[in-house]
Design a protein around this motif. Sequence first.
Motif, PDB file in Angstrom:
ATOM      1  N   LEU A  47       3.541 -41.001  23.745  1.00 42.75           N
ATOM      2  CA  LEU A  47       3.057 -39.809  24.435  1.00 42.75           C
ATOM      3  C   LEU A  47       4.145 -38.742  24.483  1.00 42.75           C
ATOM      4  O   LEU A  47       5.290 -39.032  24.858  1.00 42.75           O
ATOM      5  CB  LEU A  47       2.630 -40.165  25.866  1.00 42.75           C
ATOM      6  CG  LEU A  47       1.468 -41.158  25.978  1.00 42.75           C
ATOM      7  CD1 LEU A  47       1.212 -41.491  27.442  1.00 42.75           C
ATOM      8  CD2 LEU A  47       0.199 -40.610  25.322  1.00 42.75           C
ATOM      9  N   THR A  48       3.756 -37.508  24.136  1.00 43.83           N
ATOM     10  CA  THR A  48       4.721 -36.417  24.215  1.00 43.83           C
ATOM     11  C   THR A  48       4.968 -35.976  25.659  1.00 43.83           C
ATOM     12  O   THR A  48       6.075 -35.609  26.017  1.00 43.83           O
ATOM     13  CB  THR A  48       4.250 -35.196  23.406  1.00 43.83           C
ATOM     14  OG1 THR A  48       2.937 -34.807  23.864  1.00 43.83           O
ATOM     15  CG2 THR A  48       4.210 -35.504  21.922  1.00 43.83           C
ATOM     16  N   HIS A  49       3.899 -35.980  26.465  1.00 39.86           N
ATOM     17  CA  HIS A  49       4.027 -35.575  27.875  1.00 39.86           C
ATOM     18  C   HIS A  49       2.738 -35.924  28.603  1.00 39.86           C
ATOM     19  O   HIS A  49       1.826 -36.520  28.027  1.00 39.86           O
ATOM     20  CB  HIS A  49       4.359 -34.076  27.976  1.00 39.86           C
ATOM     21  CG  HIS A  49       3.322 -33.144  27.460  1.00 39.86           C
ATOM     22  ND1 HIS A  49       2.924 -33.105  26.138  1.00 39.86           N
ATOM     23  CD2 HIS A  49       2.581 -32.191  28.079  1.00 39.86           C
ATOM     24  CE1 HIS A  49       2.007 -32.175  25.963  1.00 39.86           C
ATOM     25  NE2 HIS A  49       1.761 -31.607  27.142  1.00 39.86           N
ATOM     26  N   SER A  50       2.668 -35.552  29.857  1.00 39.97           N
ATOM     27  CA  SER A  50       1.597 -36.064  30.722  1.00 39.97           C
ATOM     28  C   SER A  50       0.375 -35.172  30.800  1.00 39.97           C
ATOM     29  O   SER A  50      -0.581 -35.534  31.502  1.00 39.97           O
ATOM     30  CB  SER A  50       2.156 -36.269  32.143  1.00 39.97           C
ATOM     31  OG  SER A  50       2.639 -35.033  32.666  1.00 39.97           O
ATOM     32  N   HIS A  51       0.341 -34.027  30.144  1.00 40.49           N
ATOM     33  CA  HIS A  51      -0.806 -33.128  30.291  1.00 40.49           C
ATOM     34  C   HIS A  51      -2.086 -33.764  29.750  1.00 40.49           C
ATOM     35  O   HIS A  51      -2.070 -34.524  28.776  1.00 40.49           O
ATOM     36  CB  HIS A  51      -0.520 -31.791  29.614  1.00 40.49           C
ATOM     37  CG  HIS A  51       0.346 -30.898  30.453  1.00 40.49           C
ATOM     38  ND1 HIS A  51       0.948 -29.757  29.980  1.00 40.49           N
ATOM     39  CD2 HIS A  51       0.699 -30.984  31.775  1.00 40.49           C
ATOM     40  CE1 HIS A  51       1.640 -29.175  30.951  1.00 40.49           C
ATOM     41  NE2 HIS A  51       1.508 -29.901  32.043  1.00 40.49           N
ATOM     42  N   LEU A  52      -3.206 -33.390  30.390  1.00 39.46           N
ATOM     43  CA  LEU A  52      -4.477 -34.069  30.165  1.00 39.46           C
ATOM     44  C   LEU A  52      -4.926 -34.040  28.710  1.00 39.46           C
ATOM     45  O   LEU A  52      -5.495 -35.018  28.213  1.00 39.46           O
ATOM     46  CB  LEU A  52      -5.546 -33.427  31.059  1.00 39.46           C
ATOM     47  CG  LEU A  52      -6.897 -34.139  31.110  1.00 39.46           C
ATOM     48  CD1 LEU A  52      -6.754 -35.551  31.668  1.00 39.46           C
ATOM     49  CD2 LEU A  52      -7.876 -33.329  31.974  1.00 39.46           C
ATOM     50  N   HIS A  59      -3.076 -58.930  23.219  1.00 40.65           N
ATOM     51  CA  HIS A  59      -1.774 -58.470  23.693  1.00 40.65           C
ATOM     52  C   HIS A  59      -1.918 -57.082  24.321  1.00 40.65           C
ATOM     53  O   HIS A  59      -2.794 -56.299  23.919  1.00 40.65           O
ATOM     54  CB  HIS A  59      -0.768 -58.399  22.537  1.00 40.65           C
ATOM     55  CG  HIS A  59      -0.652 -59.670  21.768  1.00 40.65           C
ATOM     56  ND1 HIS A  59      -0.050 -60.797  22.283  1.00 40.65           N
ATOM     57  CD2 HIS A  59      -1.097 -60.011  20.524  1.00 40.65           C
ATOM     58  CE1 HIS A  59      -0.098 -61.771  21.390  1.00 40.65           C
ATOM     59  NE2 HIS A  59      -0.733 -61.324  20.309  1.00 40.65           N
ATOM     60  N   PRO A  60      -1.054 -56.739  25.276  1.00 37.58           N
ATOM     61  CA  PRO A  60      -1.138 -55.401  25.887  1.00 37.58           C
ATOM     62  C   PRO A  60      -0.775 -54.305  24.900  1.00 37.58           C
ATOM     63  O   PRO A  60       0.027 -54.513  23.978  1.00 37.58           O
ATOM     64  CB  PRO A  60      -0.127 -55.480  27.038  1.00 37.58           C
ATOM     65  CG  PRO A  60       0.812 -56.563  26.657  1.00 37.58           C
ATOM     66  CD  PRO A  60       0.021 -57.556  25.874  1.00 37.58           C
ATOM     67  N   VAL A  61      -1.367 -53.143  25.110  1.00 36.05           N
ATOM     68  CA  VAL A  61      -0.967 -51.959  24.357  1.00 36.05           C
ATOM     69  C   VAL A  61       0.355 -51.460  24.936  1.00 36.05           C
ATOM     70  O   VAL A  61       0.521 -51.356  26.158  1.00 36.05           O
ATOM     71  CB  VAL A  61      -2.042 -50.855  24.465  1.00 36.05           C
ATOM     72  CG1 VAL A  61      -1.541 -49.546  23.857  1.00 36.05           C
ATOM     73  CG2 VAL A  61      -3.325 -51.308  23.783  1.00 36.05           C
ATOM     74  N   GLN A  62       1.310 -51.154  24.056  1.00 37.07           N
ATOM     75  CA  GLN A  62       2.614 -50.658  24.485  1.00 37.07           C
ATOM     76  C   GLN A  62       2.562 -49.125  24.544  1.00 37.07           C
ATOM     77  O   GLN A  62       2.295 -48.475  23.531  1.00 37.07           O
ATOM     78  CB  GLN A  62       3.707 -51.094  23.506  1.00 37.07           C
ATOM     79  CG  GLN A  62       3.721 -52.587  23.180  1.00 37.07           C
ATOM     80  CD  GLN A  62       4.144 -53.433  24.368  1.00 37.07           C
ATOM     81  OE1 GLN A  62       5.097 -53.087  25.071  1.00 37.07           O
ATOM     82  NE2 GLN A  62       3.427 -54.522  24.599  1.00 37.07           N
ATOM     83  N   VAL A  63       2.794 -48.575  25.736  1.00 38.03           N
ATOM     84  CA  VAL A  63       2.755 -47.128  25.915  1.00 38.03           C
ATOM     85  C   VAL A  63       4.193 -46.626  26.034  1.00 38.03           C
ATOM     86  O   VAL A  63       4.892 -46.925  27.011  1.00 38.03           O
ATOM     87  CB  VAL A  63       1.932 -46.738  27.152  1.00 38.03           C
ATOM     88  CG1 VAL A  63       1.996 -45.220  27.379  1.00 38.03           C
ATOM     89  CG2 VAL A  63       0.477 -47.175  26.975  1.00 38.03           C
ATOM     90  N   HIS A  64       4.640 -45.872  25.042  1.00 40.35           N
ATOM     91  CA  HIS A  64       6.012 -45.369  24.962  1.00 40.35           C
ATOM     92  C   HIS A  64       6.026 -43.920  25.465  1.00 40.35           C
ATOM     93  O   HIS A  64       5.285 -43.066  24.942  1.00 40.35           O
ATOM     94  CB  HIS A  64       6.511 -45.403  23.519  1.00 40.35           C
ATOM     95  CG  HIS A  64       6.417 -46.752  22.868  1.00 40.35           C
ATOM     96  ND1 HIS A  64       7.507 -47.585  22.726  1.00 40.35           N
ATOM     97  CD2 HIS A  64       5.357 -47.417  22.320  1.00 40.35           C
ATOM     98  CE1 HIS A  64       7.137 -48.699  22.095  1.00 40.35           C
ATOM     99  NE2 HIS A  64       5.828 -48.615  21.850  1.00 40.35           N
ATOM    100  N   PHE A 105      -3.188 -55.133  30.617  1.00 32.86           N
ATOM    101  CA  PHE A 105      -3.782 -54.487  29.451  1.00 32.86           C
ATOM    102  C   PHE A 105      -2.816 -53.500  28.811  1.00 32.86           C
ATOM    103  O   PHE A 105      -2.919 -53.200  27.633  1.00 32.86           O
ATOM    104  CB  PHE A 105      -5.062 -53.757  29.836  1.00 32.86           C
ATOM    105  CG  PHE A 105      -6.221 -54.656  30.129  1.00 32.86           C
ATOM    106  CD1 PHE A 105      -6.348 -55.889  29.503  1.00 32.86           C
ATOM    107  CD2 PHE A 105      -7.212 -54.271  31.027  1.00 32.86           C
ATOM    108  CE1 PHE A 105      -7.423 -56.733  29.760  1.00 32.86           C
ATOM    109  CE2 PHE A 105      -8.296 -55.098  31.287  1.00 32.86           C
ATOM    110  CZ  PHE A 105      -8.400 -56.334  30.656  1.00 32.86           C
ATOM    111  N   LEU A 106      -1.891 -52.934  29.602  1.00 30.81           N
ATOM    112  CA  LEU A 106      -0.901 -52.011  29.033  1.00 30.81           C
ATOM    113  C   LEU A 106       0.476 -52.312  29.606  1.00 30.81           C
ATOM    114  O   LEU A 106       0.608 -52.767  30.739  1.00 30.81           O
ATOM    115  CB  LEU A 106      -1.283 -50.557  29.272  1.00 30.81           C
ATOM    116  CG  LEU A 106      -1.013 -49.879  30.608  1.00 30.81           C
ATOM    117  CD1 LEU A 106       0.413 -49.339  30.697  1.00 30.81           C
ATOM    118  CD2 LEU A 106      -1.995 -48.745  30.843  1.00 30.81           C
ATOM    119  N   LYS A 107       1.474 -52.064  28.791  1.00 30.32           N
ATOM    120  CA  LYS A 107       2.865 -52.158  29.228  1.00 30.32           C
ATOM    121  C   LYS A 107       3.569 -50.855  28.888  1.00 30.32           C
ATOM    122  O   LYS A 107       3.392 -50.327  27.793  1.00 30.32           O
ATOM    123  CB  LYS A 107       3.590 -53.325  28.547  1.00 30.32           C
ATOM    124  CG  LYS A 107       3.313 -54.675  29.161  1.00 30.32           C
ATOM    125  CD  LYS A 107       4.237 -55.750  28.575  1.00 30.32           C
ATOM    126  CE  LYS A 107       4.031 -57.081  29.293  1.00 30.32           C
ATOM    127  NZ  LYS A 107       4.919 -58.148  28.736  1.00 30.32           N
TER     128      LYS A 107
END
Length: 259
Positions: free
Chosen positions: A51-56, A75-80, A112-114
């Motif tokens: 993710l570049t940033h938190s905007h919707l 396996h959980p999805v890895q959120v970087h 579900f996510l890490k």
Amino acid sequence: MKVRVLGCSGAIAKDCRTTSFLIGDRILIDAGTGVGDLTLDEMGKIDHVFLTHSHLDHIAALPLMLDAVSSLRKHPVQVHALPETVEALQAHVFNNVIWPDFSAIPSPASPFLKYQPFCTGESLIVEGIEIEVLPARHTVPAVGFAARGTTGWWVFSGDTERNPLFWDRINQMTVACLVIETAFSNRECDLARRSLHLSPDTLAQELANICLASRYPIYVTHTKPSETGLIMQEIRQFDAGQGRAHDIRWLSAGQALEV
């Protein structure tokens, strides 16, 4: 390396999806509404989301995608993301009010996510692909990304205003293609400045930072649907009026870039 453009619009409308790129089958760059065009099988293969940033417009499809495929995954999805982006997701999306906290269900030990926090300048190897976190200047903490392919780097500016540190870094790279935002027309330059986005005039100033020895395709992304025609017209005008013309193209959903 194949980069599939799922969405590249600055807002939604018919045939306009917000930012998301699929690298190979397993790496998603931003989770805008373009993700909704993937099949269940395609979404289920995504193991990493950057993710570049938190905007919707960059995260809108993440909770819905996880809801659609998590029960099918082992396996959980890895959120970087930056730590500030992770904090915003937990506080404002996965807060058990807007959406369930998928970082703790079905259990904290097997969610579900890490989250995988990174910092600007960090280089990661994911699914055999090197991805570097580039600086960006936006109204919230933000980054861009570069992914190394066989012919050079695919570079994505993320949402940003003028950004000297970005050019300092990518001028050191062998760039295969650049995807850079230009959200507003010159008519909306005040809004662009306040929201830390580029307009054609500031894009022209940014492109002047490309070192003279480099030439690569430049894809314009994140244009507002109501202004896309005007933005591209203004870009063509400034590029025709200067001594050094660039290879500038409009990015559209459905394109696939081989890098």
